[in-house]
Structures are given as structure tokens and as C-alpha cells.
Design a protein around this motif. Structure first.
Motif, PDB file in Angstrom:
ATOM      1  N   ALA A 122      90.285  16.845 -71.525  1.00 62.14           N
ATOM      2  CA  ALA A 122      91.277  17.913 -71.530  1.00 62.14           C
ATOM      3  C   ALA A 122      91.888  18.150 -70.152  1.00 62.14           C
ATOM      4  O   ALA A 122      93.045  18.584 -70.059  1.00 62.14           O
ATOM      5  N   ALA A 123      91.146  17.876 -69.085  1.00 62.22           N
ATOM      6  CA  ALA A 123      91.686  18.131 -67.743  1.00 62.22           C
ATOM      7  C   ALA A 123      90.898  17.360 -66.698  1.00 62.22           C
ATOM      8  O   ALA A 123      89.691  17.112 -66.856  1.00 62.22           O
ATOM      9  N   LEU A 124      91.576  17.008 -65.620  1.00 59.87           N
ATOM     10  CA  LEU A 124      90.989  16.337 -64.475  1.00 59.87           C
ATOM     11  C   LEU A 124      91.198  17.227 -63.261  1.00 59.87           C
ATOM     12  O   LEU A 124      92.307  17.315 -62.733  1.00 59.87           O
ATOM     13  N   ASP A 148      95.465   7.164 -60.330  1.00 55.52           N
ATOM     14  CA  ASP A 148      95.913   7.525 -58.985  1.00 55.52           C
ATOM     15  C   ASP A 148      95.603   8.994 -58.689  1.00 55.52           C
ATOM     16  O   ASP A 148      95.216   9.350 -57.565  1.00 55.52           O
ATOM     17  N   HIS A 149      95.759   9.843 -59.696  1.00 52.69           N
ATOM     18  CA  HIS A 149      95.453  11.263 -59.539  1.00 52.69           C
ATOM     19  C   HIS A 149      93.969  11.463 -59.232  1.00 52.69           C
ATOM     20  O   HIS A 149      93.611  12.246 -58.332  1.00 52.69           O
ATOM     21  N   VAL A 150      93.102  10.758 -59.946  1.00 49.67           N
ATOM     22  CA  VAL A 150      91.666  10.856 -59.687  1.00 49.67           C
ATOM     23  C   VAL A 150      91.356  10.425 -58.260  1.00 49.67           C
ATOM     24  O   VAL A 150      90.603  11.100 -57.536  1.00 49.67           O
ATOM     25  N   ASP A 151      91.932   9.307 -57.812  1.00 50.86           N
ATOM     26  CA  ASP A 151      91.701   8.839 -56.448  1.00 50.86           C
ATOM     27  C   ASP A 151      92.159   9.877 -55.424  1.00 50.86           C
ATOM     28  O   ASP A 151      91.475  10.127 -54.418  1.00 50.86           O
ATOM     29  N   ALA A 152      93.315  10.486 -55.674  1.00 52.10           N
ATOM     30  CA  ALA A 152      93.844  11.478 -54.739  1.00 52.10           C
ATOM     31  C   ALA A 152      92.963  12.718 -54.683  1.00 52.10           C
ATOM     32  O   ALA A 152      92.708  13.270 -53.603  1.00 52.10           O
ATOM     33  N   VAL A 153      92.491  13.171 -55.837  1.00 53.94           N
ATOM     34  CA  VAL A 153      91.608  14.342 -55.877  1.00 53.94           C
ATOM     35  C   VAL A 153      90.319  14.062 -55.119  1.00 53.94           C
ATOM     36  O   VAL A 153      89.848  14.886 -54.336  1.00 53.94           O
ATOM     37  N   LEU A 154      89.740  12.899 -55.331  1.00 51.51           N
ATOM     38  CA  LEU A 154      88.496  12.557 -54.642  1.00 51.51           C
ATOM     39  C   LEU A 154      88.699  12.475 -53.138  1.00 51.51           C
ATOM     40  O   LEU A 154      87.843  12.907 -52.360  1.00 51.51           O
ATOM     41  N   ALA A 155      89.827  11.918 -52.712  1.00 50.43           N
ATOM     42  CA  ALA A 155      90.111  11.813 -51.284  1.00 50.43           C
ATOM     43  C   ALA A 155      90.369  13.174 -50.656  1.00 50.43           C
ATOM     44  O   ALA A 155      89.934  13.443 -49.530  1.00 50.43           O
TER      45      ALA A 155
END
Length: 342
Positions: A122-124, A148-155
Motif C-alpha cells: 500500500a505504501a513505501l 528508484d524511490h526505494v533507493d532514494a529513501v534508503l539513501a
């Protein structure tokens, strides 16, 4: 590269999807949902093997490679990337488009136990990717955007929170890995690297090999990325001799990468001895590669140095001890790549 071709190649999931009109007109009486789900799960099983092996390689070599990123080992799937999003959703029992594809076994996502295949997302970290606009079918760009969104959030935040459609939630802390993604193609028998990714076709013969031998081909492709071969070839020219030198380096680095990932480095040699006579030998071999027997000799020659380093320090530090055959560019970009296939 994976999603657009996926359902064109699978035996059940929309065998006619690639020739069907863009607008879906589904006769549900003719759709075997159990068969569709079985086909998706078969693809996911291959992808799981690739992700498990890829994770071990990039995690085990993270202290050596020049560029690392924070990662959690999670792969997503987007129904918009299938030939018929409606059939895929119904086959998997989803109301939304995004769900878990794989979680690498030894990664934070895999160890959490929360990321079972096809669990609806449902959400990241507060962002709902299901709300992003997507094409009617075969849309791989939205899935790439989600990764790409996951990578950006983790960074940026050093953590990822995933909300599931069933009301559950999981928080993940990343670990550093070498900066490469691993993707499975829904068709083809080749393995390639483009600097940011290792992409392997679902029909690549080594999927049938034991895990450590399969890891050999994944390590070969990863080596192209870690050694910056595409930038070097772009700079010096992709003449046959130059390509062969890059391929030889990738072969020679295979056992080093395997050793640091916890595999027996001799598995690289066993892979070449199994794969080479059937797929890389004879007068029809690609001249961009050495003969398979020569390749096996080059791999074998690396093993004594690797074993000595493992006994001395427990690590095969290829950044210090691996002999390069080509001089790396002064400032290698992240846009690297090379063709391999063994």
C-alpha cells in the motif's frame, strides 16, 4: 528489461498478450487463473535464485568495490508491467498493482519474514506507488520508478517502511552493497551487464546448475560492472581484441567475487567446465571470448592466490591483489556495461 517481455514468454500468463489489442477485452470464461498464477510463480522462482545469489555477491564484496549503496534486498512487482494487468491482479488476488516480487534470502527484507511473494503493498515510506500514473500494460517505467524511490529513501533516511494492504507494516534498515541491480528477463538465453544492472534471460542454461556454479555466471557479469568495462570500451573502442581483454578480466575476477560471497571459488572453474563445452567451444564460438578451455585455465590460475589470501585474512581483496589487464579510466562513471554470456 524484465517486465515488458515477461508475459510474452511465459507459457500461461497471456500467451496472446503480445498480439492482443491494447484495450483489454477479457473473456473470463476462457482464462485459467490457476495456470496464470503457476506461470507467475515459476518466473518468481527463477528470479528468487538470481536475487539470492546476486545479494550474496554484492554484500560479500561490499567492503572492496569502489561504489556502494544502502540496500534491503527487496524487489517489487507492478501489475502494469504484465501483458494483462487485470488478469495478473485476479490471478494473484490483488486489488492494487504493487506487490512483493522477491526478498533476497540473506537480506534485511528476507530475514524480516514479512516480504512473502505477492504480498500486496500500500505504501513505501508514506508514498503509495499505486497512485502513480501507468500505461495500460507492459509499463516497466513505473516499476523502475518505484525501485528508484526505494533507493532514494534508503539513501536519504537510512530506513524504509513498507505498509501492506492487509494492515501490516515492516521497517527495514539497509546495509551497504556493491551498486548493481539484478534482473530476470522473461525470455532469452543470454546474460549481460550494463554497469548498473546484471540481466539474465530465464532460459539461460546455468539456472539448472547448482547454486555455486550458477553464481559463477552472475559473478562474471557483476565483474564487468565492478571493473568499469563499458566505460573503458567506450573510450578505447569495442574492437574484438579489446572486448576479449575485458571478457578475460571478468572471467578471472569470478572466483574472487565468489570467495568473498562465501562460495567455493573453484565453482567458477566448475561452471566453465560444465558450460563451456556445450555453449562456448568449437569453431562457432564468439571471437570476443577466448576458447572455453583457455578461459578455464585463466580461472584456475587465480585460485592459489585466492586461497592464500583466504587463509591469511579471510578475504580475497581483489582491489589490491587482482592483476588488471587493462588500465582503468581515471574517473569511471556509473554508466558501465558489457556483453557477456560466458
Amino acid at each position: 528489461m524484465r517486465a515488458p517481455a515477461l508475459l510474452c514468454a511465459l507459457p500461461a500468463v497471456l500467451a496472446t498478450a503480445c498480439t492482443a489489442p491494447l484495450r483489454e477485452e477479457i473473456n473470463w470464461n476462457r482464462v485459467d487463473l490457476a495456470r496464470e498464477r503457476t506461470a507467475i510463480e515459476a518466473f518468481q522462482a527463477h528470479d528468487q535464485k538470481l536475487q539470492d545469489v546476486g545479494w550474496k555477491l554484492v554484500r560479500g564484496n561490499a567492503g572492496i568495490c569502489a561504489r556502494t549503496i544502502p540496500a534491503v534486498g527487496l524487489q517489487l512487482q507492478d501489475m502494469a508491467s504484465y501483458g494483462s494487468p487485470a488478469i495478473a491482479r485476479r490471478a494473484l488476488g490483488l486489488a492494487r498493482d504493487f506487490a512483493v516480487q522477491t526478498a533476497a534470502a540473506e537480506s534485511p527484507a528476507g530475514q524480516s519474514g514479512a516480504f512473502r511473494p505477492n504480498r500486496e503493498i500500500a505504501a513505501l515510506s508514506g508514498t503509495d506507488p499505486n497512485q502513480w500514473e501507468a500505461g495500460a500494460r507492459f509499463d516497466w517505467e513505473r516499476l523502475a520508478r518505484a525501485h528508484d524511490h526505494v533507493d532514494a529513501v534508503l539513501a536519504d533516511r537510512g530506513a524504509l517502511t513498507v505498509a501492506f494492504a492487509d494492515g501490516g507494516e515492516a521497517a527495514l534498515a539497509p546495509v551497504p552493497v556493491c551498486a548493481t541491480r539484478f534482473e530476470l528477463m522473461g525470455e532469452g538465453r543470454r546474460a549481460v551487464a550494463d554497469g548498473n544492472r546484471v540481466v539474465i534471460g530465464i532460459r539461460f542454461p546455468a539456472f539448472a546448475y547448482p547454486e555455486d556454479m550458477f553464481a559463477g555466471v552472475v559473478a562474471h557479469e557483476l565483474a564487468h560492472n565492478l571493473l568499469g568495462h563499458s566505460d573503458w570500451l567506450d573510450h578505447h573502442g569495442r574492437r574484438q581484441g579489446n572486448v576479449r581483454r575485458a571478457e578475460r578480466e571478468a572471467d578471472r575476477l569470478m572466483p574472487w567475487l565468489l570467495a568473498n560471497a562465501g562460495y567455493d571459488p573453484e565453482a567458477a572453474l566448475r561452471f566453465m567446465q560444465e558450460w563451456g563445452p556445450r555453449h562456448s567451444g568449437g569453431i562457432l564460438r564468439e571471437r570476443s571470448h577466448d576458447g572455453w578451455d583457455e578461459r578455464a585455465e585463466f580461472i584456475a590460475a587465480e585460485l592459489p592466490a585466492i586461497q592464500a589470501l583466504l587463509e591469511e585474512s579471510g578475504k580475497a581483496d581483489w582491489s589490491v591483489h587482482f592483476r588488471r589487464e587493462i588500465a582503468p579510466l581515471p574517473a569511471a562513471s556509473s554508466e558501465q556495461g558489457a556483453s557477456a554470456g560466458g
